[in-house]
Design a protein around this motif. Structure first.
Motif, short mmCIF file in Angstrom:
data_model
loop_
_atom_site.label_atom_id
_atom_site.label_comp_id
_atom_site.label_asym_id
_atom_site.label_seq_id
_atom_site.Cartn_x
_atom_site.Cartn_y
_atom_site.Cartn_z
N ARG A 51 73.09 12.58 -14.30
CA ARG A 51 72.23 13.47 -13.22
C ARG A 51 71.06 14.73 -14.45
O ARG A 51 70.55 15.09 -13.79
CB ARG A 51 73.88 13.77 -12.40
CG ARG A 51 74.02 14.04 -11.51
CD ARG A 51 74.68 14.58 -10.66
NE ARG A 51 75.01 14.01 -9.30
CZ ARG A 51 75.79 14.84 -8.21
NH1 ARG A 51 76.27 16.15 -8.49
NH2 ARG A 51 75.98 14.21 -7.25
N GLU A 52 72.03 14.05 -15.31
CA GLU A 52 71.50 15.39 -16.29
C GLU A 52 69.86 15.12 -16.90
O GLU A 52 68.92 16.49 -16.53
CB GLU A 52 71.65 15.08 -17.92
CG GLU A 52 73.47 15.72 -17.85
CD GLU A 52 73.85 15.24 -18.88
OE1 GLU A 52 73.14 15.52 -20.16
OE2 GLU A 52 75.49 15.35 -20.09
N GLY A 53 69.33 14.52 -16.46
CA GLY A 53 67.97 14.40 -16.50
C GLY A 53 66.76 14.25 -15.50
O GLY A 53 66.26 13.93 -15.32
N GLU A 54 67.96 14.15 -14.40
CA GLU A 54 67.21 14.53 -13.22
C GLU A 54 66.56 15.29 -12.16
O GLU A 54 66.78 15.61 -11.32
CB GLU A 54 68.37 13.24 -11.57
CG GLU A 54 68.32 12.00 -12.41
CD GLU A 54 69.37 11.14 -11.63
OE1 GLU A 54 69.97 11.54 -10.09
OE2 GLU A 54 69.78 9.94 -12.04
N GLY A 55 66.60 16.74 -12.57
CA GLY A 55 66.16 17.93 -12.20
C GLY A 55 66.73 18.80 -11.48
O GLY A 55 67.35 19.66 -10.48
N TYR A 62 80.67 20.08 -11.88
CA TYR A 62 81.41 19.52 -9.91
C TYR A 62 79.61 20.68 -8.68
O TYR A 62 80.07 20.20 -8.27
CB TYR A 62 82.28 19.81 -9.73
CG TYR A 62 83.15 21.23 -10.37
CD1 TYR A 62 82.43 21.63 -9.06
CD2 TYR A 62 82.98 21.53 -10.96
CE1 TYR A 62 82.88 23.24 -9.25
CE2 TYR A 62 83.76 22.99 -11.43
CZ TYR A 62 83.40 24.25 -10.36
OH TYR A 62 84.27 25.35 -10.32
N PHE A 63 79.66 21.35 -9.18
CA PHE A 63 78.66 22.17 -9.44
C PHE A 63 76.94 22.16 -9.04
O PHE A 63 77.27 23.00 -10.32
CB PHE A 63 78.90 23.92 -8.33
CG PHE A 63 78.57 24.61 -7.74
CD1 PHE A 63 78.69 24.27 -6.57
CD2 PHE A 63 77.57 25.24 -7.88
CE1 PHE A 63 77.97 25.33 -5.27
CE2 PHE A 63 76.64 25.94 -7.50
CZ PHE A 63 76.89 26.67 -5.59
N SER A 64 76.92 21.65 -8.22
CA SER A 64 74.91 21.63 -8.82
C SER A 64 74.07 21.63 -7.84
O SER A 64 74.41 21.36 -6.44
CB SER A 64 74.69 20.55 -9.61
OG SER A 64 74.54 19.15 -9.01
N LYS A 65 72.53 22.21 -7.51
CA LYS A 65 72.12 21.96 -6.52
C LYS A 65 70.26 21.32 -7.32
O LYS A 65 70.64 21.25 -8.40
CB LYS A 65 71.37 23.86 -6.55
CG LYS A 65 72.85 24.68 -5.92
CD LYS A 65 71.74 25.91 -5.32
CE LYS A 65 73.24 27.00 -4.83
NZ LYS A 65 72.07 28.29 -4.85
N ARG A 66 69.69 20.67 -6.10
CA ARG A 66 68.84 20.31 -6.66
C ARG A 66 67.53 20.28 -5.43
O ARG A 66 68.02 20.30 -4.08
CB ARG A 66 68.04 18.59 -6.65
CG ARG A 66 68.90 17.92 -5.07
CD ARG A 66 69.45 16.55 -5.63
NE ARG A 66 69.61 16.01 -3.94
CZ ARG A 66 68.04 15.77 -2.87
NH1 ARG A 66 67.49 15.60 -3.51
NH2 ARG A 66 69.33 14.92 -2.29
N PRO A 67 66.01 20.71 -5.31
CA PRO A 67 65.46 20.81 -4.67
C PRO A 67 65.31 19.17 -3.73
O PRO A 67 65.73 18.26 -4.18
CB PRO A 67 63.77 20.51 -5.79
CG PRO A 67 64.17 19.65 -6.49
CD PRO A 67 65.75 20.38 -6.83
N LEU A 68 65.10 19.46 -2.54
CA LEU A 68 64.88 18.48 -1.62
C LEU A 68 63.25 18.18 -1.66
O LEU A 68 62.51 18.63 -1.72
CB LEU A 68 65.27 19.13 -0.05
CG LEU A 68 66.38 19.22 0.62
CD1 LEU A 68 66.89 20.03 1.62
CD2 LEU A 68 66.94 18.12 -0.28
N ALA A 69 63.30 16.81 -1.47
CA ALA A 69 61.83 16.46 -1.18
C ALA A 69 61.20 17.10 0.17
O ALA A 69 62.03 17.14 1.00
CB ALA A 69 61.91 14.49 -0.82
#
Length: 70
Positions: A51-55, A62-69
């Motif tokens: 996941r490190e290079g995926e934004g 164990y706790f991460s967030k990401r923008p939605l398409a």
């Protein structure tokens, strides 16, 4: 009838539930469209490293967030 209702909050909640269902994520309290959503934790160390290079925005492994398409 004795309790107040907020139509904008109901619409926000339905939108958040639709985003969660469509993207396999969780939306925090007060989430608005365009904000990052919480992703499920990785199941393996290799998945966490992948996941490190995926934004993803990390708080911890164990706790991460990401923008939605859009």
């Amino acid at each position: 009838m004795s309790n107040g209702r907020s139509i904008p909050e109901i619409v926000r909640l339905v939108t958040a539930m639709q985003a969660s269902d469509a993207n396999g994520v969780a939306t925090p309290a007060g989430w608005q469209p365009g904000e990052d959503a919480i992703v499920p934790p990785p199941k393996t160390i290799a998945a966490a490293a992948g996941r490190e290079g995926e934004g993803f925005a990390y708080t911890d492994w164990y706790f991460s967030k990401r923008p939605l398409a859009a």
